[in-house]
Design a protein around this motif. Structure first.
Motif, PDB file in Angstrom:
ATOM      1  N   PHE A 144       0.873  -1.166   0.000  1.00 35.96           N
ATOM      2  CA  PHE A 144       0.000   0.000   0.000  1.00 35.96           C
ATOM      3  C   PHE A 144       0.913   1.219   0.000  1.00 35.96           C
ATOM      4  O   PHE A 144       1.706   1.405   0.929  1.00 35.96           O
ATOM      5  N   LYS A 145       0.842   2.016  -1.076  1.00 35.80           N
ATOM      6  CA  LYS A 145       1.743   3.160  -1.193  1.00 35.80           C
ATOM      7  C   LYS A 145       1.128   4.376  -0.518  1.00 35.80           C
ATOM      8  O   LYS A 145       0.025   4.804  -0.879  1.00 35.80           O
ATOM      9  N   ASP A 146       1.830   4.911   0.442  1.00 34.09           N
ATOM     10  CA  ASP A 146       1.361   6.067   1.195  1.00 34.09           C
ATOM     11  C   ASP A 146       2.444   7.143   1.139  1.00 34.09           C
ATOM     12  O   ASP A 146       3.303   7.218   2.015  1.00 34.09           O
ATOM     13  N   GLY A 147       2.407   7.960   0.091  1.00 36.95           N
ATOM     14  CA  GLY A 147       3.418   9.009  -0.055  1.00 36.95           C
ATOM     15  C   GLY A 147       4.798   8.429  -0.274  1.00 36.95           C
ATOM     16  O   GLY A 147       5.092   7.869  -1.324  1.00 36.95           O
ATOM     17  N   GLU A 148       5.646   8.524   0.733  1.00 30.49           N
ATOM     18  CA  GLU A 148       7.026   8.075   0.618  1.00 30.49           C
ATOM     19  C   GLU A 148       7.252   6.701   1.245  1.00 30.49           C
ATOM     20  O   GLU A 148       8.389   6.268   1.409  1.00 30.49           O
ATOM     21  N   THR A 149       6.160   6.016   1.575  1.00 34.83           N
ATOM     22  CA  THR A 149       6.270   4.721   2.244  1.00 34.83           C
ATOM     23  C   THR A 149       5.416   3.672   1.551  1.00 34.83           C
ATOM     24  O   THR A 149       4.286   3.944   1.142  1.00 34.83           O
ATOM     25  N   GLY A 150       5.967   2.480   1.423  1.00 39.63           N
ATOM     26  CA  GLY A 150       5.209   1.337   0.937  1.00 39.63           C
ATOM     27  C   GLY A 150       4.997   0.387   2.104  1.00 39.63           C
ATOM     28  O   GLY A 150       5.962   0.019   2.786  1.00 39.63           O
ATOM     29  N   VAL A 151       3.767  -0.011   2.380  1.00 38.82           N
ATOM     30  CA  VAL A 151       3.439  -0.781   3.580  1.00 38.82           C
ATOM     31  C   VAL A 151       2.871  -2.151   3.199  1.00 38.82           C
ATOM     32  O   VAL A 151       2.002  -2.249   2.338  1.00 38.82           O
ATOM     33  N   ILE A 152       3.392  -3.182   3.859  1.00 40.26           N
ATOM     34  CA  ILE A 152       2.843  -4.534   3.728  1.00 40.26           C
ATOM     35  C   ILE A 152       2.586  -5.075   5.126  1.00 40.26           C
ATOM     36  O   ILE A 152       3.458  -5.010   5.994  1.00 40.26           O
ATOM     37  N   SER A 153       1.384  -5.593   5.345  1.00 42.65           N
ATOM     38  CA  SER A 153       1.075  -6.283   6.599  1.00 42.65           C
ATOM     39  C   SER A 153       0.973  -7.761   6.258  1.00 42.65           C
ATOM     40  O   SER A 153       0.045  -8.183   5.563  1.00 42.65           O
ATOM     41  N   SER A 154       1.944  -8.547   6.727  1.00 43.89           N
ATOM     42  CA  SER A 154       2.017  -9.924   6.269  1.00 43.89           C
ATOM     43  C   SER A 154       2.780 -10.792   7.255  1.00 43.89           C
ATOM     44  O   SER A 154       3.442 -10.303   8.179  1.00 43.89           O
ATOM     45  N   THR A 155       2.685 -12.093   7.036  1.00 40.40           N
ATOM     46  CA  THR A 155       3.473 -13.042   7.819  1.00 40.40           C
ATOM     47  C   THR A 155       4.739 -13.400   7.045  1.00 40.40           C
ATOM     48  O   THR A 155       4.824 -13.185   5.832  1.00 40.40           O
ATOM     49  N   ASN A 156       5.695 -13.975   7.744  1.00 36.17           N
ATOM     50  CA  ASN A 156       6.916 -14.427   7.078  1.00 36.17           C
ATOM     51  C   ASN A 156       6.606 -15.475   6.014  1.00 36.17           C
ATOM     52  O   ASN A 156       7.203 -15.471   4.934  1.00 36.17           O
ATOM     53  N   ILE A 157       5.652 -16.357   6.313  1.00 33.11           N
ATOM     54  CA  ILE A 157       5.287 -17.419   5.371  1.00 33.11           C
ATOM     55  C   ILE A 157       4.755 -16.828   4.070  1.00 33.11           C
ATOM     56  O   ILE A 157       5.123 -17.262   2.975  1.00 33.11           O
ATOM     57  N   GLU A 158       3.906 -15.818   4.184  1.00 33.26           N
ATOM     58  CA  GLU A 158       3.322 -15.180   2.997  1.00 33.26           C
ATOM     59  C   GLU A 158       4.395 -14.526   2.137  1.00 33.26           C
ATOM     60  O   GLU A 158       4.386 -14.648   0.908  1.00 33.26           O
ATOM     61  N   LEU A 159       5.338 -13.818   2.766  1.00 33.27           N
ATOM     62  CA  LEU A 159       6.379 -13.134   2.002  1.00 33.27           C
ATOM     63  C   LEU A 159       7.349 -14.123   1.371  1.00 33.27           C
ATOM     64  O   LEU A 159       7.830 -13.905   0.259  1.00 33.27           O
ATOM     65  N   CYS A 160       7.629 -15.216   2.081  1.00 29.47           N
ATOM     66  CA  CYS A 160       8.469 -16.272   1.498  1.00 29.47           C
ATOM     67  C   CYS A 160       7.796 -16.842   0.258  1.00 29.47           C
ATOM     68  O   CYS A 160       8.455 -17.124  -0.755  1.00 29.47           O
ATOM     69  N   ASP A 161       6.469 -16.985   0.322  1.00 28.43           N
ATOM     70  CA  ASP A 161       5.721 -17.538  -0.804  1.00 28.43           C
ATOM     71  C   ASP A 161       5.723 -16.571  -1.986  1.00 28.43           C
ATOM     72  O   ASP A 161       5.877 -16.992  -3.141  1.00 28.43           O
ATOM     73  N   ILE A 162       5.570 -15.277  -1.719  1.00 28.33           N
ATOM     74  CA  ILE A 162       5.588 -14.274  -2.787  1.00 28.33           C
ATOM     75  C   ILE A 162       6.929 -14.283  -3.507  1.00 28.33           C
ATOM     76  O   ILE A 162       6.996 -14.211  -4.742  1.00 28.33           O
TER      77      ILE A 162
END
Length: 225
Positions: A144-162
């Motif tokens: 989610f891009k908010d100005g100068e920041t990109g935010v992800i709310s996720s688990t380690n498992i989800e990011l490993c899968d991505i």
């Protein structure tokens, strides 16, 4: 009209379609190489012809790995690799030199009708380790891009899968991004509905990455000035 003016003022950037994983997940470094290659693209012809050595220097990947990844991109229909004919020079045509491959991008693909991510030339040429840069490329679609920041709310498992990596590889990438101050994290009380694992808030500094100008109108104005 204002939106059209903003688009005109945007810095040089290239696009990656959202659904590159259709037909099977692509390794995150394949996506990274795709964007490095695309930064060489001629906007009118949709073609480029950097040498394998040039791509190796830009991506920190070995030439055999680059050949492997290019083949994957071609098989999945993202690029077409044209084999150039042999050119001959010299009075008796004994000096034979093979020209570099020509890479044509399939921007008429249905993939580009499903949205895309933008990446600036500044980001793609920034002195960040290629592995970490490729991870940011693969993850940006989920931010989610908010100005100068990109935010992800996720688990380690989800990011490993991505990313398509093991937890140890993800942990190493994460530590390097934290060290470079590209990433900060905070704990969350939210749990994944399937695994029950606690989610983490990941904050990517788009300004350090050279990406904030694409999502921040004030940055666009600064660039215009």
């Amino acid at each position: 009209m204002e939106e059209e003016n903003i688009k005109k003022k945007m810095p040089r950037h290239v696009r990656m379609p959202h659904k590159m994983d259709e037909g099977g997940k692509l390794e995150f470094q394949v996506k990274g190489l795709y964007m490095i290659l695309k930064d060489f693209m001629n906007g009118e012809t949709k073609q480029c012809w950097p040498s394998l050595q040039t791509l190796s220097e830009a991506s920190e990947l070995s030439i055999p790995t680059i050949r492997k990844y290019l083949k994957i991109l071609e098989e999945r229909g993202h690029i077409k690799i044209s084999k150039k004919k042999v050119t001959r020079t010299g009075a008796d045509a004994k000096d034979v030199k093979r020209a570099p491959n020509v890479y044509t991008f399939n921007e008429d693909s249905e993939l580009y009708k499903n949205g895309f991510e933008m990446f600036t030339h500044d980001f793609l040429t920034k002195k960040i380790k290629f592995r970490e840069k490729a991870a940011c490329i693969a993850l940006q679609e989920h931010m989610f891009k908010d100005g100068e920041t990109g935010v992800i709310s996720s688990t380690n498992i989800e990011l490993c899968d991505i990313l398509g990596v093991s937890y140890n590889t993800f942990k190493s990438i994460k530590q390097n991004l934290l060290r470079e101050k590209i990433l900060t994290t905070t704990s969350s009380n939210a749990k994944d509905s399937v695994t029950g694992e606690l989610k983490t808030q990941y904050f990517f500094d788009l300004d350090i990455l050279g990406q904030a100008i694409l999502y921040n109108q004030n940055k666009i104005k600064e660039h215009d000035q």
